[in-house]
Design an enzyme around this catalytic site. Sequence first.
Site, mmCIF file in Angstrom:
data_model
loop_
_atom_site.group_PDB
_atom_site.id
_atom_site.type_symbol
_atom_site.label_atom_id
_atom_site.label_comp_id
_atom_site.label_asym_id
_atom_site.label_seq_id
_atom_site.Cartn_x
_atom_site.Cartn_y
_atom_site.Cartn_z
ATOM 1 N N HIS A 121 0.807 -1.220 0.000
ATOM 2 C CA HIS A 121 0.000 0.000 0.000
ATOM 3 C C HIS A 121 0.842 1.274 0.000
ATOM 4 O O HIS A 121 0.335 2.358 0.288
ATOM 5 C CB HIS A 121 -0.961 -0.020 1.190
ATOM 6 C CG HIS A 121 -1.943 -1.146 1.124
ATOM 7 N ND1 HIS A 121 -2.468 -1.750 2.248
ATOM 8 C CD2 HIS A 121 -2.489 -1.792 0.064
ATOM 9 C CE1 HIS A 121 -3.303 -2.726 1.875
ATOM 10 N NE2 HIS A 121 -3.319 -2.760 0.567
ATOM 11 N N CYS A 132 5.404 16.747 -12.334
ATOM 12 C CA CYS A 132 6.758 16.478 -12.844
ATOM 13 C C CYS A 132 7.435 15.277 -12.194
ATOM 14 O O CYS A 132 8.496 14.846 -12.633
ATOM 15 C CB CYS A 132 7.640 17.714 -12.681
ATOM 16 S SG CYS A 132 8.112 18.100 -10.961
ATOM 17 N N CYS A 154 4.676 21.465 -5.465
ATOM 18 C CA CYS A 154 6.036 21.224 -5.948
ATOM 19 C C CYS A 154 6.808 22.532 -6.046
ATOM 20 O O CYS A 154 6.305 23.532 -6.570
ATOM 21 C CB CYS A 154 5.974 20.538 -7.306
ATOM 22 S SG CYS A 154 7.578 20.206 -8.059
ATOM 23 N N THR A 195 -2.987 -9.176 10.893
ATOM 24 C CA THR A 195 -3.917 -8.793 9.835
ATOM 25 C C THR A 195 -5.184 -9.630 9.918
ATOM 26 O O THR A 195 -5.132 -10.830 10.190
ATOM 27 C CB THR A 195 -3.292 -8.944 8.438
ATOM 28 O OG1 THR A 195 -4.291 -8.683 7.442
ATOM 29 C CG2 THR A 195 -2.706 -10.330 8.220
ATOM 30 N N SER A 196 -6.308 -8.981 9.664
ATOM 31 C CA SER A 196 -7.597 -9.674 9.697
ATOM 32 C C SER A 196 -7.889 -10.375 8.381
ATOM 33 O O SER A 196 -8.877 -11.101 8.260
ATOM 34 C CB SER A 196 -8.719 -8.668 10.004
ATOM 35 O OG SER A 196 -8.676 -7.591 9.083
#
Length: 245
Positions: A121, A132, A154, A195-196
Amino acid sequence: MDENIKTLQKMIDESGSIVFFGGAGVSTESGIPDFRSQDGLYQQQWKYPPETIISRSFFDHDPKEFYRFYREKLIIKDAEPNITHIKLAELERAGKLSAVVTQNIDGLHQKAGSKKVFELHGSTLRNFCMNCGKFYDDNFILESKDSEDTLPHCTECGGLVKPDVVLYEEGLDDEIINGAVRAISNADMLIIGGTSLVVYPAAGLIRYFKGRYLVLINRSETQADSSANLVLHESLGKVFEQLHA
């Protein structure tokens, strides 16, 4: 030592290519809230539900509100690796662990010393101009709240800077996915922790495991418990502090 820990240690000793697949529960012991527990981000009150705010359509529609939430809840500057991160890095240095596949975006595995990390992720530590492509770190995002419009622009072209984080409605990076699939497919042991296994497509990657030992370490039950060789409904820290490379 608990019998389950002895069994887990024996499996580790007998394995030469271990992959660790981890979720939010890996980092909660570093003070980073998860999303779905009682105290997780989904249970906290905001103007919009967190899952709405961290979607691509919301980012495009209301970047100011997105960044207000993102800076406060997803960038955790003082977080340090916990014993699980540290032990996994030790297993890698010992030649036992071949890769970490993580759903987390905090960069703590790398901070602990892990080298082969597939961040499904993305990471809050990386940010790029949407125009850019110039790179910015997380400090730039935090400091931009003091700019005139509170948005990170930026310094080269003025374009909006976006976190290198996979938002809802966005697809995962093909190169990262393919690397994680190869690592899991070639592993002789897969440890799933914190983690589920309800977030797809990430959770679906475990179906590529064809190795010898499948281990589940999670406080609550998961859909994969029945397929595992060993299941520990315990905190990751309590388990990993008893293991050695």
